[in-house]
Design a protein around this motif. Structure first.
Motif, PDB file in Angstrom:
ATOM      1  N   VAL A 125       1.028  -1.148   0.095  1.00  0.00           N
ATOM      2  CA  VAL A 125       0.073   0.083   0.076  1.00  0.00           C
ATOM      3  C   VAL A 125       0.708   1.400   0.029  1.00  0.00           C
ATOM      4  O   VAL A 125       0.493   2.418  -0.288  1.00  0.00           O
TER       5      VAL A 125
ATOM      6  N   ASN B   3      -7.243  -1.193   5.365  1.00  0.00           N
ATOM      7  CA  ASN B   3      -7.157  -1.661   6.707  1.00  0.00           C
ATOM      8  C   ASN B   3      -5.614  -2.030   7.119  1.00  0.00           C
ATOM      9  O   ASN B   3      -5.272  -2.391   8.293  1.00  0.00           O
TER      10      ASN B   3
ATOM     11  N   SER C   3      -7.775   3.384  15.184  1.00  0.00           N
ATOM     12  CA  SER C   3      -7.707   2.857  16.241  1.00  0.00           C
ATOM     13  C   SER C   3      -8.112   3.486  17.401  1.00  0.00           C
ATOM     14  O   SER C   3      -8.116   4.797  17.221  1.00  0.00           O
TER      15      SER C   3
ATOM     16  N   LYS D 282      -2.407   7.127  13.519  1.00  0.00           N
ATOM     17  CA  LYS D 282      -3.653   6.946  13.469  1.00  0.00           C
ATOM     18  C   LYS D 282      -4.297   8.169  13.711  1.00  0.00           C
ATOM     19  O   LYS D 282      -5.522   8.431  13.134  1.00  0.00           O
TER      20      LYS D 282
ATOM     21  N   THR E  37      -7.229  -6.092  19.550  1.00  0.00           N
ATOM     22  CA  THR E  37      -7.878  -7.271  18.871  1.00  0.00           C
ATOM     23  C   THR E  37      -7.088  -8.537  18.639  1.00  0.00           C
ATOM     24  O   THR E  37      -5.671  -8.149  18.424  1.00  0.00           O
TER      25      THR E  37
ATOM     26  N   GLU F  35      -2.217 -11.162  14.510  1.00  0.00           N
ATOM     27  CA  GLU F  35      -0.650 -11.275  14.380  1.00  0.00           C
ATOM     28  C   GLU F  35      -0.151 -10.208  14.950  1.00  0.00           C
ATOM     29  O   GLU F  35       1.245 -10.336  15.499  1.00  0.00           O
TER      30      GLU F  35
HETATM   31  N1  LIG Z   1      -4.913  -5.664  16.543  1.00  0.00           N
HETATM   32  C1  LIG Z   1      -5.409  -4.624  17.295  1.00  0.00           C
HETATM   33  O1  LIG Z   1      -5.441  -4.714  18.294  1.00  0.00           O
HETATM   34  C2  LIG Z   1      -5.569  -3.330  16.303  1.00  0.00           C
HETATM   35  C3  LIG Z   1      -6.034  -2.398  17.223  1.00  0.00           C
HETATM   36  C4  LIG Z   1      -6.149  -0.933  16.545  1.00  0.00           C
HETATM   37  C5  LIG Z   1      -6.095  -1.010  15.296  1.00  0.00           C
HETATM   38  N2  LIG Z   1      -5.567  -1.898  14.560  1.00  0.00           N
HETATM   39  C6  LIG Z   1      -5.496  -1.652  12.998  1.00  0.00           C
HETATM   40  O2  LIG Z   1      -6.109  -3.038  12.554  1.00  0.00           O
HETATM   41  C7  LIG Z   1      -5.536  -2.930  10.968  1.00  0.00           C
HETATM   42  C8  LIG Z   1      -5.204  -4.503  10.846  1.00  0.00           C
HETATM   43  O3  LIG Z   1      -4.156  -4.853  11.638  1.00  0.00           O
HETATM   44  P1  LIG Z   1      -4.407  -6.548  12.293  1.00  0.00           P
HETATM   45  O4  LIG Z   1      -4.473  -6.415  13.804  1.00  0.00           O
HETATM   46  O5  LIG Z   1      -5.188  -7.181  11.704  1.00  0.00           O
HETATM   47  O6  LIG Z   1      -2.892  -7.010  12.062  1.00  0.00           O
HETATM   48  P2  LIG Z   1      -2.380  -7.983  10.988  1.00  0.00           P
HETATM   49  O7  LIG Z   1      -0.720  -7.752  11.150  1.00  0.00           O
HETATM   50  O8  LIG Z   1      -2.873  -9.448  11.352  1.00  0.00           O
HETATM   51  O9  LIG Z   1      -2.572  -7.553   9.702  1.00  0.00           O
HETATM   52  C9  LIG Z   1      -2.146  -6.172   8.974  1.00  0.00           C
HETATM   53  C10 LIG Z   1      -2.103  -6.566   7.589  1.00  0.00           C
HETATM   54  O10 LIG Z   1      -1.730  -5.446   6.740  1.00  0.00           O
HETATM   55  C11 LIG Z   1      -0.779  -5.877   5.921  1.00  0.00           C
HETATM   56  N3  LIG Z   1       0.241  -4.865   5.625  1.00  0.00           N
HETATM   57  C12 LIG Z   1       1.160  -4.449   6.481  1.00  0.00           C
HETATM   58  N4  LIG Z   1       1.956  -3.518   5.911  1.00  0.00           N
HETATM   59  C13 LIG Z   1       1.427  -3.672   4.590  1.00  0.00           C
HETATM   60  C14 LIG Z   1       1.977  -2.942   3.373  1.00  0.00           C
HETATM   61  N5  LIG Z   1       2.923  -2.040   3.279  1.00  0.00           N
HETATM   62  N6  LIG Z   1       1.318  -3.152   2.198  1.00  0.00           N
HETATM   63  C15 LIG Z   1       0.275  -4.158   2.143  1.00  0.00           C
HETATM   64  N7  LIG Z   1      -0.275  -4.806   3.165  1.00  0.00           N
HETATM   65  C16 LIG Z   1       0.367  -4.408   4.429  1.00  0.00           C
HETATM   66  C17 LIG Z   1      -0.195  -7.070   6.726  1.00  0.00           C
HETATM   67  O11 LIG Z   1       0.377  -7.950   5.940  1.00  0.00           O
HETATM   68  C18 LIG Z   1      -1.503  -7.883   7.054  1.00  0.00           C
HETATM   69  O12 LIG Z   1      -2.193  -8.420   6.140  1.00  0.00           O
HETATM   70  C19 LIG Z   1      -4.217  -2.174  10.943  1.00  0.00           C
HETATM   71  O13 LIG Z   1      -4.344  -0.948  10.510  1.00  0.00           O
HETATM   72  C20 LIG Z   1      -3.978  -2.070  12.639  1.00  0.00           C
HETATM   73  O14 LIG Z   1      -3.115  -0.684  12.935  1.00  0.00           O
HETATM   74  C21 LIG Z   1      -5.407  -3.187  14.900  1.00  0.00           C
END
Ligand SMILES: NC(=O)c1ccc[n+]([C@@H]2O[C@H](COP(=O)([O-])OP(=O)(O)OC[C@H]3O[C@@H](n4cnc5c(N)ncnc54)[C@H](O)[C@@H]3O)[C@@H](O)[C@H]2O)c1
Length: 260
Positions: A71, A97, A151, A168, A197, A200
């Motif tokens: 992205v 996302n 977030s 964020k 959440t 990974e």
């Molecule tokens: N898990 C939490 O507690 C939490 C809380 C608040 C916000 N978030 C946000 O939720 C979103 C999803 O995260 P998640 O928790 O599912 O984690 P995750 O690591 O499982 O998923 C993140 C995804 O983004 C992809 N990604 C990362 N860099 C990328 C890039 N440069 N180009 C394309 N894809 C890329 C990863 O490969 C993965 O598929 C993120 O924006 C994260 O900041 C997560």
């Protein structure tokens, strides 16, 4: 595991692009949106993960296109949007996302390279998506709906790394600016204010801070972490016409963290 209510056709006839679809919230969302009737274009960097996801979706009778890409690279994002238009006839909704963060250092201890990566993935990534998705949606009479994964760190200093908190906050700013600029074109733009959440990203963080799980639970009214599907359901609703009067919103899916 999807429940019965998840396959009620909420997104029937729509094409939805999902970034960061190779794991966590994005993966759960792609599966859910397909079950709800959407054709999904899944984007992330890990091709094997995306191919396995697309195979699962098609085996279940859904439709999926794979757009391997980063992205942070405008050309990769442009290709994913073109795939939605060329393969499925348009782009009705997008779940921006993809995101990245890490934990364990205070501001002055954090490497510049970490700052740059966090800003690049979270802010430039959403920027690139908006820049290519909006013109595609403007060409359609039906407009579209864009959901950016923000977030609780987009509203508070949660204890996440300072660059992540800043990034964020910027995602929320981009969301509000885009909502204001494109409402007249029938394009809605919202942010999901996500609480901790089980994904990974968090599993990695828990290796550095083992009590993260209990800390996250203590902060929320509903004292546990979210399942990725619970976040995906809110994203699906925002992508759908059911949320037709919701735009510029910072929609919490945080177990009540922001209420107390
Ligand atoms: N898990 C939490 O507690 C939490 C809380 C608040 C916000 N978030 C946000 O939720 C979103 C999803 O995260 P998640 O928790 O599912 O984690 P995750 O690591 O499982 O998923 C993140 C995804 O983004 C992809 N990604 C990362 N860099 C990328 C890039 N440069 N180009 C394309 N894809 C890329 C990863 O490969 C993965 O598929 C993120 O924006 C994260 O900041 C997560």
């Amino acid at each position: 595991m999807l429940g019965d209510l998840d396959s009620q056709g909420l997104l029937r006839g729509k094409t939805v692009m999902v970034t960061g679809a190779s794991s966590g919230i994005g993966r759960a969302a792609a599966r859910l949106f397909a079950a709800q009737g959407a054709a999904v274009v899944v984007m992330a960097r890990r091709e094997a993960h995306l191919r396995a996801l697309a195979a699962e979706i098609t085996e279940d009778g859904g439709r999926a296109g794979v757009a391997v890409g980063d992205v942070t690279r405008p050309e990769d994002v442009r290709r994913a949007v073109s795939m939605a238009v060329d393969a499925f006839g348009g782009l009705n909704a997008a779940f921006n996302n993809a995101g990245w963060g890490t934990v364990g250092t205070t501001l002055h201890e954090t490497d510049d390279a970490v700052y740059e990566q966090i800003m690049d993935v979270n802010v430039r990534g959403v920027w690139n998506c908006l820049k290519y998705q909006i013109p595609a949606m403007m060409k359609q009479e039906t407009g579209g709906s864009i959901v950016n994964t923000c977030s609780i760190a987009g509203a508070f200093a949660t204890g996440a790394l300072a660059p992540y908190v800043a990034a964020k906050h910027a995602v929320l700013g981009l969301t509000r600016a885009a909502a204001a600029e494109y409402g007249a074109h029938g394009i809605r733009v919202n942010a999901l204010m996500v609480g901790t959440t089980r994904t990974e990203l968090v599993e990695q963080a828990m290796k550095k801070i083992p009590d993260l799980e209990s800390a996250a639970g203590a902060r929320a009214v509903i004292q546990r972490m979210a399942d990725p599907l619970e976040v995906a359901r809110a994203a699906g609703w925002l992508c759908s016409d059911q949320s037709s009067f919701v735009t510029g919103g910072a929609v919490p899916v945080d177990g009540g963290c922001s209420a107390v």
